[in-house]
Scaffold this motif. Structure first.
Motif, PDB file in Angstrom:
ATOM      1  N   ASN A 269     -28.804  54.992  64.181  1.00  0.00           N
ATOM      2  CA  ASN A 269     -30.008  55.817  64.046  1.00  0.00           C
ATOM      3  C   ASN A 269     -30.028  56.966  65.048  1.00  0.00           C
ATOM      4  OD1 ASN A 269     -30.458  54.387  66.367  1.00  0.00           O
ATOM      5  ND2 ASN A 269     -32.497  53.695  65.813  1.00  0.00           N
ATOM      6  N   ALA A 270     -28.870  57.282  65.627  1.00  0.00           N
ATOM      7  CA  ALA A 270     -28.805  58.386  66.588  1.00  0.00           C
ATOM      8  C   ALA A 270     -27.444  59.060  66.512  1.00  0.00           C
ATOM      9  CB  ALA A 270     -29.041  57.871  67.998  1.00  0.00           C
ATOM     10  N   ARG A 271     -27.463  60.376  66.770  1.00  0.00           N
ATOM     11  CA  ARG A 271     -26.213  61.144  66.876  1.00  0.00           C
ATOM     12  C   ARG A 271     -25.973  61.431  68.342  1.00  0.00           C
ATOM     13  NH1 ARG A 271     -26.276  66.360  63.198  1.00  0.00           N
ATOM     14  NH2 ARG A 271     -25.364  66.993  65.156  1.00  0.00           N
ATOM     15  N   THR A 272     -24.747  61.235  68.783  1.00  0.00           N
ATOM     16  CA  THR A 272     -24.386  61.517  70.169  1.00  0.00           C
ATOM     17  C   THR A 272     -23.268  62.538  70.152  1.00  0.00           C
ATOM     18  OG1 THR A 272     -24.968  59.264  70.762  1.00  0.00           O
ATOM     19  CG2 THR A 272     -23.660  60.494  72.344  1.00  0.00           C
ATOM     20  N   ARG A 273     -23.494  63.641  70.859  1.00  0.00           N
ATOM     21  CA  ARG A 273     -22.509  64.724  70.915  1.00  0.00           C
ATOM     22  C   ARG A 273     -22.314  65.153  72.353  1.00  0.00           C
ATOM     23  NH1 ARG A 273     -21.908  63.155  66.446  1.00  0.00           N
ATOM     24  NH2 ARG A 273     -22.252  64.253  64.512  1.00  0.00           N
ATOM     25  N   LEU A 274     -21.144  65.717  72.628  1.00  0.00           N
ATOM     26  CA  LEU A 274     -20.875  66.326  73.925  1.00  0.00           C
ATOM     27  C   LEU A 274     -21.051  67.823  73.784  1.00  0.00           C
ATOM     28  CD1 LEU A 274     -17.714  64.379  75.094  1.00  0.00           C
ATOM     29  CD2 LEU A 274     -20.080  63.998  75.712  1.00  0.00           C
ATOM     30  N   GLN A 275     -21.772  68.422  74.715  1.00  0.00           N
ATOM     31  CA  GLN A 275     -22.054  69.848  74.679  1.00  0.00           C
ATOM     32  C   GLN A 275     -21.285  70.520  75.811  1.00  0.00           C
ATOM     33  OE1 GLN A 275     -26.113  70.811  75.643  1.00  0.00           O
ATOM     34  NE2 GLN A 275     -26.130  72.527  74.232  1.00  0.00           N
ATOM     35  N   GLU A 276     -20.872  71.753  75.566  1.00  0.00           N
ATOM     36  CA  GLU A 276     -20.204  72.495  76.630  1.00  0.00           C
ATOM     37  C   GLU A 276     -21.140  72.621  77.820  1.00  0.00           C
ATOM     38  OE1 GLU A 276     -18.311  76.167  75.663  1.00  0.00           O
ATOM     39  OE2 GLU A 276     -17.808  75.462  73.661  1.00  0.00           O
ATOM     40  N   GLY A 277     -20.579  72.579  79.010  1.00  0.00           N
ATOM     41  CA  GLY A 277     -21.408  72.605  80.201  1.00  0.00           C
ATOM     42  C   GLY A 277     -21.729  71.209  80.682  1.00  0.00           C
ATOM     43  N   SER A 278     -20.979  70.236  80.209  1.00  0.00           N
ATOM     44  CA  SER A 278     -21.062  68.834  80.644  1.00  0.00           C
ATOM     45  C   SER A 278     -22.432  68.201  80.405  1.00  0.00           C
ATOM     46  CB  SER A 278     -20.674  68.710  82.116  1.00  0.00           C
ATOM     47  OG  SER A 278     -21.638  69.321  82.949  1.00  0.00           O
TER      48      SER A 278
END
Length: 92
Positions: free
Chosen positions: A67-76
């Motif tokens: 039930n959740a999306r987890t992503r890595l974003q630029e800038g840590s």
């Protein structure tokens, strides 16, 4: 030594995780709400794992891929988005 309230919050966290994985989101929401009420009443903080894996908007217990999306974003940063649309960003 952990207080009874802290032990109960830990137990409710485990129950919420299991209920979400079992496909019972309403039961998991009740566990999250109860854990927050216990923490408020006894003036003890919530563990970081609890705050990172619960949605402040809809009280859902967040499980990535369920039930959740987890992503890595630029800038840590880690970006966690709930199914209700709420977004949280945490540094890593």
């Amino acid at each position: 030594m952990a207080s009874i309230a802290e032990e109960r919050i830990e137990r409710l966290t485990v129950l919420a995780r299991e209920a979400t994985k079992a496909g019972e989101p309403d039961r998991a929401r009740e566990y999250v709400r109860l854990a927050r009420r216990v923490a408020e009443r006894h003036r003890c903080g919530l563990p970081r794992t609890f705050t990172r894996f619960t949605c402040d908007r809809c009280d859902a217990f967040l499980v990535p891929g369920v039930n959740a999306r987890t992503r890595l974003q630029e800038g840590s940063h880690v970006v966690v988005r709930c199914d209700c649309g709420a977004t949280e960003r945490y540094p890593y």
